[in-house]
Design a protein around this motif. Structure first.
Motif, PDB file in Angstrom:
ATOM      1  N   ASP A 199       3.764   1.694  -1.361  1.00  0.00           N
ATOM      2  CA  ASP A 199       4.308   1.957  -2.695  1.00  0.00           C
ATOM      3  C   ASP A 199       3.313   2.743  -3.535  1.00  0.00           C
ATOM      4  N   ALA A 200       2.038   2.409  -3.390  1.00  0.00           N
ATOM      5  CA  ALA A 200       1.018   3.140  -4.136  1.00  0.00           C
ATOM      6  C   ALA A 200       0.892   4.568  -3.633  1.00  0.00           C
ATOM      7  N   PHE A 211       0.831  -1.208   0.000  1.00  0.00           N
ATOM      8  CA  PHE A 211       0.000   0.000   0.000  1.00  0.00           C
ATOM      9  C   PHE A 211       0.862   1.253   0.000  1.00  0.00           C
ATOM     10  N   VAL A 246      -6.767   2.589  -3.686  1.00  0.00           N
ATOM     11  CA  VAL A 246      -6.241   3.361  -2.554  1.00  0.00           C
ATOM     12  C   VAL A 246      -7.386   3.900  -1.705  1.00  0.00           C
TER      13      VAL A 246
END
Lengths: 370, 643
Positions: free
Chosen positions: B120-121, B118, B225
């Motif tokens: 990284d996003a 998560f 996200v």
């Protein structure tokens, strides 16, 4: 007698020549019965007339008729399977649930066709609720991407470094001078950066023009005399220029250029008498002059066209790399601090496109006017 | 003997041109571009540069060849061929039936591949949100259909509502291009730009197909996200939108936020109620009969039960009192143990939890209790977002607002005009820049500087770190002084409360101070310093800032005095290397060639920086001298008038 003979059925003459026809058309029953009798006698060591009924006949109390014709033929696959019981049959469907969903799809179609005024039956209502819950769960399962990320092993190092994070940020932090109400120091700093950028551009243009002007000084487009190869002034400026692969090469005069064939001719040609030579030259002078004039005119045209193209185009094309453009700013008269008086200086789509080129996500192919 | 194979050049062995890649993958140029953008594969620059072509590495293209989306592209092509045939034959019913069988694909596997965690996003959300906010404001056209813009609006609103709820907005800056926002989510800083609310016309120089493929990817990322963020707060995703508010233009308020378990409980209760209603009628009759029989036999038992209840109530009250004290003691002991714990991990967790609580108190309560009213000419979306994320309430001129202009509860009215016809005394009229500046400084700035008739002070960017740049502008100095003044006033209030307790301590301190002053005066007498000289030294020590705050009359200073004042306030860098030192010269002699080059480069950069700082200081001096001259002229005019 003849009538009786006529009434008798005419018997077909049966051939017995080949083995096939002989087997087909002869009666062997007598022979077979004789052989059976003989085999019994040898087995029982008695003659058939002396045998008892129990020895000759067996009574089957079951009702099974063992006639081959009435018996049904077994299927081919049953034979195979019965011979090899380890082979299991393949089920017609992979998941048993598919059957259930197919049924529910039909009912759903029926339900969708129903008007809302009609009341749904309890069974149909329950099916609807079950389907709606399943869809919700499916959506939740799909959107839950990073649920078990904690339990996973740490990410292995990507050997190819394909998804390495770029060090260049996607959004560059803004300068103080780009605000709608900037302080004069920072605004003047941006002005200076813009001036330096414009000066650089002009210098590059002048570099190209100067190089082009060197052409023009030697080979002025307006003056036709410079393009004459036979003129005296041309003797000093013997060099010509040829453009290939964005480099400029020198070429000697065309008149002096000797092709290999010409050289061979010169070598092989025998010297003639001076009188013959002079006579030939006098005769061919007019023709030679005309040919030379025509060639010069063609050369002039070609060079004019080439240099006009080069003037419009930049000789030294910039390399296909990204060139940074400074940020915009407001002039002194435009600074008010209000949204009403604001004038947009740069489009954000262009800004995004520039950022992709800066990070080398998109190749820089053509020079775009920003 | 076989011929020796000639080695291929490095470019041919490791890189492929774009045309070669297209032939290998059997794709068209548009499809290839789209694939590369979705998978995150981009051209490389080989060291030994060949002709001016675009190169891709061979390994990337082999990786692309295994992508299942390529099959979908080919299915698309065959599908459109069928449609073209049907159009040519005028089989319109067939076309309608074929539309339902359009091949579709999803990008879930690509998102999971590119962002396995998560965080990284979150790191790559900058570009995502800028593009989506751009397309949310675009008008619909042939290139950009209306569905895409509506989807972008919804996703953007969901993200903003999360930030409002968690009070995670940190910085705001208004520039010519747009408005910059910075947000902190899970200790990750995310900055993005939103365009100003003018009609954006897309330029013609740009290839919109490329932008739309980026948009496609970013929409998928933001969706995941948002789901994760809403799930962390126990909110239901996807949320519902109020269509009436959407039609009125209220994007932020149209979102209906619900907890996860609300709807499920409602459905269960509805089903239960239906079942109960059916069975009640049958059971009522039986229950009535049983009740009559029981009542006859339970008279004596009722009396005993009443007595026991009274006793139990008294015991419960006692236990509650005891438990409260126990709870408090337990909490105190728990937190004391956490502080005293030797393990650093538990101590860190405790400190982090404390920080989070303090941040929420700071960032969520700046505008608490304040009610804002926005005029028509003011940009509504960014201001509403900023005010609500810091705890304020917002109303506007138009449909959908909770209160109107004549409401008495309004404390601040934001206006962008120079003249106002009607004014209310109970509220303050300010420009929109006040909200952005006060959010950056985390204090309520004085309202008089941002009045509608007055030109507001300079709007500085909070992203620029002045101590690194080396130059502090004038406005920043004023803001620093304001902050220190506010903090000192808060400390005074807290000291007043503790004054009674610390009276004895103060008495002792006063005695010590008197003794120190007496000793210092004796020293000055021995040195020969007079009392008047001491007073002059004290005046010079006072800052230029205190003069402005205390008194209205500014002292006229010369150019050199101004320069010295400004330079003293700038941050001083302690340079390790001074060229005149012997140590640096010895170190230079010992350096290698590479080290010497790097050292000279660093010195050049520092000298450039210093030159720019000197240039800025000189400009500031020139501006202030002009202002001083103008004020002199004004004073003389006023004096002449008085005479």
């Amino acid at each position: 007698m003849k009538k009786s003979n006529k009434n008798q059925k005419r018997k077909k003459k049966l051939s017995k020549k080949s083995k096939k026809n002989w087997v087909k058309n002869t009666d062997i029953k007598d022979v077979e019965s004789f052989l059976e009798r003989k085999s019994l006698e040898t087995i029982e060591n008695q003659q058939v007339s002396q045998l008892k009924n129990n020895q000759l006949f067996v009574i089957d109390p079951t009702n099974q008729s063992i006639s081959t014709e009435s018996q049904l033929k077994p299927l081919y696959y049953e034979k195979i399977l019965n011979s090899n019981p380890n082979i299991k049959p393949i089920s017609s469907r992979k998941n048993k649930n598919q059957k259930i969903s197919s049924i529910n799809d039909k009912t759903l179609k029926q339900i969708s066709k129903l008007k809302p005024e009609k009341q749904l039956v309890e069974s149909q209502r329950k099916l609807l609720e079950v389907e709606q819950k399943k869809e919700k769960k499916k959506d939740d399962q799909v959107l839950k991407m990073w649920e078990n990320s904690k339990n996973q092993n740490p990410r292995r190092k990507n050997k190819l470094n394909r998804y390495k994070r770029k060090k260049i940020p996607s959004i560059i932090l803004p300068h103080n001078g780009t605000s709608i109400n900037p302080d004069p120091e920072s605004r003047s700093e941006l002005e200076k950066i813009w001036k330096d950028y414009q000066v650089k551009k002009e210098k590059e243009k002048q570099m190209n023009l100067n190089f082009g002007s060197n052409f023009n000084s030697k080979f002025d487009l307006n003056s036709d005399s410079k393009f004459d190869l036979n003129s005296d002034s041309k003797k000093d400026s013997k060099t010509l220029f040829h453009i290939k692969n964005n480099f400029i090469w020198e070429i000697t005069d065309i008149s002096e250029q000797n092709t290999p064939n010409q050289l061979q001719k010169k070598i092989t040609e025998k010297p003639k008498n001076q009188k013959d030579i002079l006579n030939q030259e006098i005769d061919n002078l007019d023709q030679i002059k005309k040919e030379i004039q025509q060639e010069n005119e063609e050369i002039k045209k070609r060079r004019k066209a080439r240099y006009q193209r080069l003037k419009n185009r930049e000789l030294y094309e910039p390399p296909k790399y990204f060139t940074e453009i400074p940020e915009p700013f407001l002039n002194e008269n435009e600074v008010s601090g209000r949204f009403i008086d604001l004038e947009l200086k740069r489009n954000l789509f262009q800004d995004r496109f520039l950022s992709y080129q800066r990070r080398s996500l998109l190749p820089v192919t053509k020079k775009r006017e920003n | 003997m076989g011929r020796r194979k000639q080695k291929k050049p490095v470019i041919e062995s490791k890189y492929l041109t774009r045309g070669q890649a297209l032939r290998k993958l059997q794709l068209s140029l548009t499809e290839f571009r789209r694939l590369c953008i979705l998978k995150g594969i981009f051209p490389r620059q080989p060291k030994k540069k060949g002709s001016g072509k675009v190169y891709y590495s061979i390994k990337d293209i082999k990786f692309l060849s295994h992508e299942p989306i390529i099959k979908k592209f080919r299915e698309f092509n065959s599908f459109y061929k069928k449609i073209k045939k049907a159009i040519g034959k005028k089989e319109f019913q067939k076309i309608k039936s074929m539309e339902s069988n359009l091949p579709t694909y999803t990008l879930h596997h690509i998102v999971k591949e590119r962002y396995p965690t998560f965080i990284d996003a979150l790191r790559d959300l900058d570009d995502c949100i800028t593009l989506i906010s751009l397309f949310a404001i675009l008008p619909s056209s042939s290139m950009v259909p209306a569905n895409r813009t509506q989807n972008c609006q919804k996703l953007y609103c969901e993200f903003l509502n999360y930030i409002i709820k968690t009070h995670s907005l940190r910085k705001v800056f208004v520039s010519i291009k747009g408005i910059y926002f910075q947000v902190e989510i899970k200790s990750q800083l995310i900055t993005w730009i939103t365009p100003h609310q003018f009609t954006q016309h897309p330029p013609k120089n740009i290839d919109f197909r490329v932008m739309l493929t980026f948009l496609e990817l970013y929409e998928a990322i933001l969706k995941f996200v948002n789901h994760e963020l809403f799930y962390s707060i126990n909110l239901r995703y996807p949320p519902e939108f109020d269509q009436e508010k959407l039609s009125n233009g209220d994007l932020l308020g149209a979102l209906i936020l619900l907890n996860e378990n609300e709807n499920e409980n409602e459905n269960e209760n509805q089903n239960e109620n239906q079942i109960e209603n059916e069975n009640e009628n049958e059971n009522q009759i039986e229950n009535q009969k049983l009740m009559r029989e029981r009542i006859k036999t339970l008279e004596q038992k009722l009396i005993s039960v009443e007595k026991n209840e009274a006793i139990n109530v008294q015991n419960e009250e006692k236990n509650q009192k005891e438990n409260q004290g126990l709870d408090q003691e337990v909490e105190q002991n728990f937190f004391q143990k956490m502080e005293e714990d030797e393990d650093e991990s538990t101590r860190k967790q405790y400190k982090q939890a404390q920080k989070q609580r303090s941040r929420k108190v700071i960032y969520g309560n700046l505008f608490e209790g304040k009610i804002f009213y926005l005029n028509r000419e003011v940009p509504r979306l960014p201001l509403e977002f900023v005010i609500r994320s810091f705890g304020g309430k917002v109303g506007w001129q138009g449909e959908g607002s909770e209160f109107g202009e004549n409401d008495e509860k309004i404390t601040h009215q934001i206006v962008d005009r120079k003249r106002i016809d009607r004014r209310f005394i109970s509220r303050a009229y300010i420009q929109p820049q006040w909200a952005f500046d006060s959010v950056n400084e985390l204090i309520l700035l004085p309202v008089e500087d941002y009045a509608p008739e007055v030109k507001p002070p300079h709007h500085l960017s909070p992203f620029v770190k002045d101590h690194i740049v080396g130059y502090i502008p004038k406005r920043r100095e004023e803001l620093i002084s304001l902050k220190s003044f506010r903090n000192s006033s808060k400390k005074k209030k807290s000291n007043l409360k503790n004054q009674n307790q610390n009276q004895n301590q103060n008495q002792n301190q006063n005695q010590e101070e008197l003794e120190k002053n007496y000793a210092q005066e004796l020293e000055n007498e021995f040195k020969g310093i007079t009392y008047s000289q001491l007073e002059e030294q004290k005046k010079n020590k006072t800052n230029f800032q205190e003069v402005e705050i205390e008194g209205n009359e500014k002292s006229i200073l010369s150019k050199t005095q101004l320069e010295n004042q400004i330079r003293n306030k700038q941050p001083k860098k302690t340079s390790v290397f001074d060229q005149n030192d012997e140590k640096t010269q010895l170190a230079k002699a010992v350096m290698t060639r590479k080290q010497r080059i790097a050292f000279n480069k660093a010195q050049r950069i520092s000298s450039k920086k210093q030159n720019s700082i000197d240039r800025l200081i000189n400009k500031r001096v020139a501006f202030e001298i002009e202002n001083q001259d103008e004020e002199d002229i004004k004073k003389r005019k006023t004096k002449s008038k008085q005479k």
